[in-house]
Design an enzyme around this catalytic site. Structure first.
Site, PDB file in Angstrom:
ATOM      1  N   HIS A  86     -10.005 -31.930   8.961  1.00 15.73           N
ATOM      2  CA  HIS A  86      -9.453 -30.808   9.724  1.00 15.73           C
ATOM      3  C   HIS A  86      -9.981 -30.872  11.150  1.00 15.73           C
ATOM      4  CE1 HIS A  86      -8.998 -28.918   5.531  1.00 15.73           C
ATOM      5  NE2 HIS A  86      -7.864 -29.497   5.921  1.00 15.73           N
TER       6      HIS A  86
ATOM      7  N   GLU B 259     -12.918 -28.828  12.864  1.00 15.85           N
ATOM      8  CA  GLU B 259     -14.189 -28.664  12.148  1.00 15.85           C
ATOM      9  C   GLU B 259     -15.232 -29.632  12.710  1.00 15.85           C
ATOM     10  OE1 GLU B 259     -11.744 -26.983   8.283  1.00 15.85           O
ATOM     11  OE2 GLU B 259     -12.973 -28.777   8.007  1.00 15.85           O
TER      12      GLU B 259
ATOM     13  N   HIS C 122     -16.691 -30.440   5.769  1.00 16.77           N
ATOM     14  CA  HIS C 122     -15.778 -29.479   6.385  1.00 16.77           C
ATOM     15  C   HIS C 122     -16.598 -28.333   6.965  1.00 16.77           C
ATOM     16  CE1 HIS C 122     -11.732 -30.725   4.598  1.00 16.77           C
ATOM     17  NE2 HIS C 122     -12.578 -31.513   3.949  1.00 16.77           N
TER      18      HIS C 122
ATOM     19  N   GLU D  77     -18.870 -27.203   2.874  1.00 16.04           N
ATOM     20  CA  GLU D  77     -18.412 -26.336   3.965  1.00 16.04           C
ATOM     21  C   GLU D  77     -19.661 -25.969   4.754  1.00 16.04           C
ATOM     22  OE1 GLU D  77     -15.324 -25.662   4.681  1.00 16.04           O
ATOM     23  OE2 GLU D  77     -14.190 -25.972   2.826  1.00 16.04           O
TER      24      GLU D  77
HETATM   25  O1  0X9 Z   1      -8.951 -25.896   2.332  1.00 14.53           O
HETATM   26  C1  0X9 Z   1      -9.611 -26.936   2.424  1.00 14.53           C
HETATM   27  O2  0X9 Z   1      -9.096 -28.043   2.515  1.00 14.53           O
HETATM   28  C2  0X9 Z   1     -11.132 -26.849   2.399  1.00 14.53           C
HETATM   29  N1  0X9 Z   1     -11.602 -25.727   3.136  1.00 14.53           N
HETATM   30  S1  0X9 Z   1     -11.405 -25.648   4.751  1.00 14.53           S
HETATM   31  O3  0X9 Z   1     -11.797 -24.299   5.147  1.00 14.53           O
HETATM   32  N2  0X9 Z   1     -12.410 -26.621   5.454  1.00 14.53           N
HETATM   33  O4  0X9 Z   1     -10.082 -25.984   5.088  1.00 14.53           O
HETATM   34  C3  0X9 Z   1     -11.611 -26.667   0.991  1.00 14.53           C
HETATM   35  C4  0X9 Z   1     -11.252 -27.769   0.093  1.00 14.53           C
HETATM   36  C5  0X9 Z   1     -11.947 -27.629  -1.217  1.00 14.53           C
HETATM   37  N3  0X9 Z   1     -11.045 -27.345  -2.279  1.00 14.53           N
HETATM   38  C6  0X9 Z   1     -10.771 -26.078  -2.750  1.00 14.53           C
HETATM   39  N4  0X9 Z   1     -11.294 -25.025  -2.210  1.00 14.53           N
HETATM   40  N5  0X9 Z   1      -9.962 -25.962  -3.789  1.00 14.53           N
HETATM   41 ZN    ZN Z   2     -11.701 -28.298   6.307  1.00 14.60          ZN
END
Ligand code: 0X9
Ligand code: ZN
Ligand code: CA
Length: 703
Positions: A431, A434, A564, A637
């Site tokens: 992303h 980030e 992330h 995260e």
């Molecule tokens: O949404 C995402 O891809 C990740 N969070 S972010 O805020 N960096 O975009 C999390 C991915 C981990 N997977 C799940 N939460 N299911």
């Molecule tokens: Zn992310």
């Protein structure tokens, strides 16, 4: 060669006229001490054309001593200028004077002379010591110490004007007869880096350096300019340090006034070097972020006919210094002060051409310039490879949608050899906004290399593992997020579809893609999964790289983390299913995930959870890595948790980076360690890793 000038017979009278205090010293004769020099000349990093020499030391006192030893290897300096080690405003102009008189500059504390400095004074056995500044800068006790150390005939005298400009004028008056200098340099009295940069140029042209206030020409400086009557004054520094009004006032005294300046002190030093040294320069003296080291280096630079440039803070060589090295490719670099191996590698690599200047990329806004932009990131990882060639191999995984390289590094001992060791994958910046992930990846690269020689745990991991780091999975989105000098809150890549830009790369992987409302089919959505599974070149490159690590039918990568932001969380599969005990993960593997996440959370304070507990995703990276290869794959995260504003949440200031990346050192080293046999943590190493010799996890954490 350094050559001492005969002294004026009239010196004492002159000093008296200027109201200076001359001390004639009595004291015991002390035998000469031959101190070891910290200098280690030699070729650096296998360069065939550039050598570096470090005049290092624990502090500015030791650095000045090392410089003095280099300048006077056999001792015997005619004069030593003693500057306050904490407050050397009164010493700013001493460099060209010391060069002119063939002397050295040393530092002292205000109330006591450091032992090493005393020893160096004894070794130099000067006929004269000039103590720069009043008793608040260098106390009478220090003068007594110096006097006691040196031969009875040694002249120890104090040079102190009413202020720094006055001291500079007094130094000039002692060293230069009227009309003796055709060019005089002027800098702001509060701009020490400018004074250091100007010093070698003034010495080269045989003139003194005088000081002014930002908006006024001090009377002592005006009087000294009038007395010297030079043809020309060169002002070094910006109008904030020496205003145009001051320049005009000088112009009223001197026929010709020119200004040499740059966007900042680094650029000003580069401009001085270009203006006065580019013709035949084969040497450069590089000073650290502070100016203490540089000030003492001026006499050495003058002796070498070399400019002084500043290498800059932290791990990036200042751009103006880089540009000067690239333009002049010096064959010798003298480094005053301590410097990291990667900055030294940058100096050498830019000088001999092994480090290319990266293509122009968007930069961070100035208030966040500590973050590494794409060009700085590339320079840093390439410099790390140059500094640690047996440990680091840098390569591109392939090209992004818009054709940018996705840079990666392999880190292991014997890095050029396939050693069949357990492997770990760390990737970042799926992303685009980030940014802290890139800093975390660079932190790990620095940790695994710079601490290899000194930290037994790091050394064992680098010896017994292979670590792959992918520094930015989404370079197109990153460039877009930084474009125009401001942030854009951009997440996806920049691949167009259906009238919109961008696919969420972390919804484009090939396990249960689009299965479960954990992504969007709408191309305008922040979590658009792409028109088809694996439609993004970036996810395909990750897929193909991981596939390439199957050797002899075995996937060598055992553990993985994708970095992330934000939320301070450790997430483990599955993302697609809400089930607490996911149907497609074995009970043992689920236990490994839970225990590993718990252990890491104890080291970094993050909250561990199954990723679907945050929210459901489908087509995300970690689900695919586990199900395709049974890799123990985590999402971190990173910092922060909730913040008052969206900007504070998404774009934390650079000031947090050092602490927030160091925070993950233990957890990420543990992840690397655990690749030896992830099942060891549930006590099933014998069952799951029968042929290997798995390394047990750090004790006391399981439970
Ligand atoms: O949404 C995402 O891809 C990740 N969070 S972010 O805020 N960096 O975009 C999390 C991915 C981990 N997977 C799940 N939460 N299911
Ligand atoms: Zn992310
Ligand atoms: Ca190895």
């Amino acid at each position: 060669m350094v050559h001492a000038r005969p002294r004026f017979a009239a010196r004492t009278r002159l000093l008296a006229a200027l109201g200076l205090v001359a001390l004639v010293v009595g004291g015991v004769e002390t035998p000469g001490v031959q101190a070891d020099s910290a200098a280690q000349p030699g070729n650096a990093f296998g360069s065939s054309s550039v050598s570096t020499e470090r005049l290092g030391g624990a502090d500015q006192y030791a650095v000045a001593v090392a410089i003095s030893q280099r300048l006077f290897p056999a001792g015997g300096a005619p004069v030593v200028y003693l500057a306050g080690g904490q407050n050397f405003a009164d010493a700013l102009a001493a460099g060209p004077i010391a060069a002119h008189e063939g002397g050295a500059i040393l530092y002292t504390g205000s109330s006591a002379l450091p032992d090493a400095v005393g020893q160096e004074l004894v070794r130099l056995a000067p006929a004269r010591v000039e103590v720069l500044g009043g008793t608040s800068v260098i106390g009478a006790a220090v003068v007594d110490q110096v006097t006691a150390l040196l031969a009875p005939a040694t002249v120890v005298e104090r040079v102190a004007g009413a202020d720094a400009a006055g001291t500079a004028a007094a130094l000039s008056a002692v060293a230069f007869a009227p009309h003796a200098a055709t060019t005089v340099f002027v800098t702001g009295s509060g701009s020490a880096q400018d004074a250091v940069a100007a010093g070698p140029a003034a010495a080269q042209l045989g003139g003194p350096l005088l000081l002014v206030a930002p908006t006024s020409l001090p009377a002592a400086t005006a009087a000294e300019l009038t007395r010297l009557a030079p043809d020309r004054v060169v002002i070094v520094g910006a109008t904030s340090a020496v205003s145009d009004a001051v320049s005009a006032a000088i112009d009223a005294i001197v026929p010709l006034v020119e200004r040499v300046t740059g966007a900042d002190a680094y650029a000003t030093a580069g401009a001085v070097a270009t203006r006065f040294f580019s013709a035949a320069a084969t040497d450069v003296i590089a000073g650290g972020p502070g100016y203490a080291n540089g000030l003492a280096a001026v006499p050495l630079a003058a002796n070498r006919h070399a400019p002084i440039l500043f290498f800059g803070p932290e791990d990036m060589l200042a751009t103006p210094t880089r540009d000067w090295l690239v333009a002049t490719h010096p064959s010798r670099i003298v480094i005053a002060g301590s410097v990291s191996e990667v900055v030294r590698a940058q100096m050498v690599g830019f000088s001999d051409g092994r480090l290319p200047v990266p293509p122009a990329t968007p930069a961070y806004p100035s208030y966040d310039s500590g973050y590494h932009d794409p060009g700085e990131m590339l320079t840093l990882i390439r410099a790390t490879e140059l500094a640690y060639p047996t440990l680091v191999h840098v390569f591109s995984m392939g090209k992004s949608y818009e054709g940018r390289d996705i840079w990666a590094a392999k880190i292991s001992d014997n890095v050029s050899v396939e050693e069949n060791e357990p492997e770990v994958l760390i990737d970042t910046l799926h992303h685009a906004d980030e940014h802290l992930g890139v800093e975390q990846a660079l932190y790990m690269l620095a940790t695994l290399t710079s601490q290899y020689a000194t930290d037994a745990y790091v050394r064992r991991l680098v010896n017994e593992r292979v670590v792959w780091i992918v520094f930015a999975m989404n370079p197109d989105g990153w460039a877009y997020d930084l474009s125009g000098g401001k942030y854009h809150f951009w997440r996806k890549n920049r691949q167009p579809y259906g009238g919109y830009y961008g696919t969420d790369i972390n919804r484009n992987y090939g396990y249960k893609w689009a299965c479960c409302s954990g992504s969007s089919g709408n191309p305008s959505a922040y979590n658009f999964r792409g028109p088809t599974v694996w439609s993004t070149p970036e996810a395909r490159l990750l897929r193909d790289f991981v596939a390439s690590r199957v050797i002899g039918g075995v996937q060598l990568i055992k553990t993985h983390v994708t970095l992330h932001t934000n939320g301070e969380l450790i997430l483990y599969p599955d993302g697609w299913s809400k089930a607490t005990y996911p149907p497609d993960i074995t009970a043992d593997d689920h236990a490994v995930f839970v225990y590993m996440a718990r252990n890491m959370s104890r080291m970094n304070g993050y909250r561990p959870m199954k990723s679907s507990s945050l929210y459901v995703t489908d087509g995300d990276e970690i689900d695919w890595l586990y199900h395709q290869y049974r890799i123990f794959s985590f999402t971190f995260e990173l910092y922060p948790v909730d913040q008052p504003t969206l900007t504070a949440m998404v774009y934390p200031p650079y000031s947090i980076v050092a602490a927030q990346t160091a925070r993950n050192r233990g957890a990420l080293l543990y992840l690397i360690d655990a690749a030896g046999c992830p099942w060891a943590i549930i006590g099933k190493a014998a069952q799951y890793c029968p042929t290997g010799t798995p390394i047990p996890p750090p004790s006391g954490l399981l439970g």
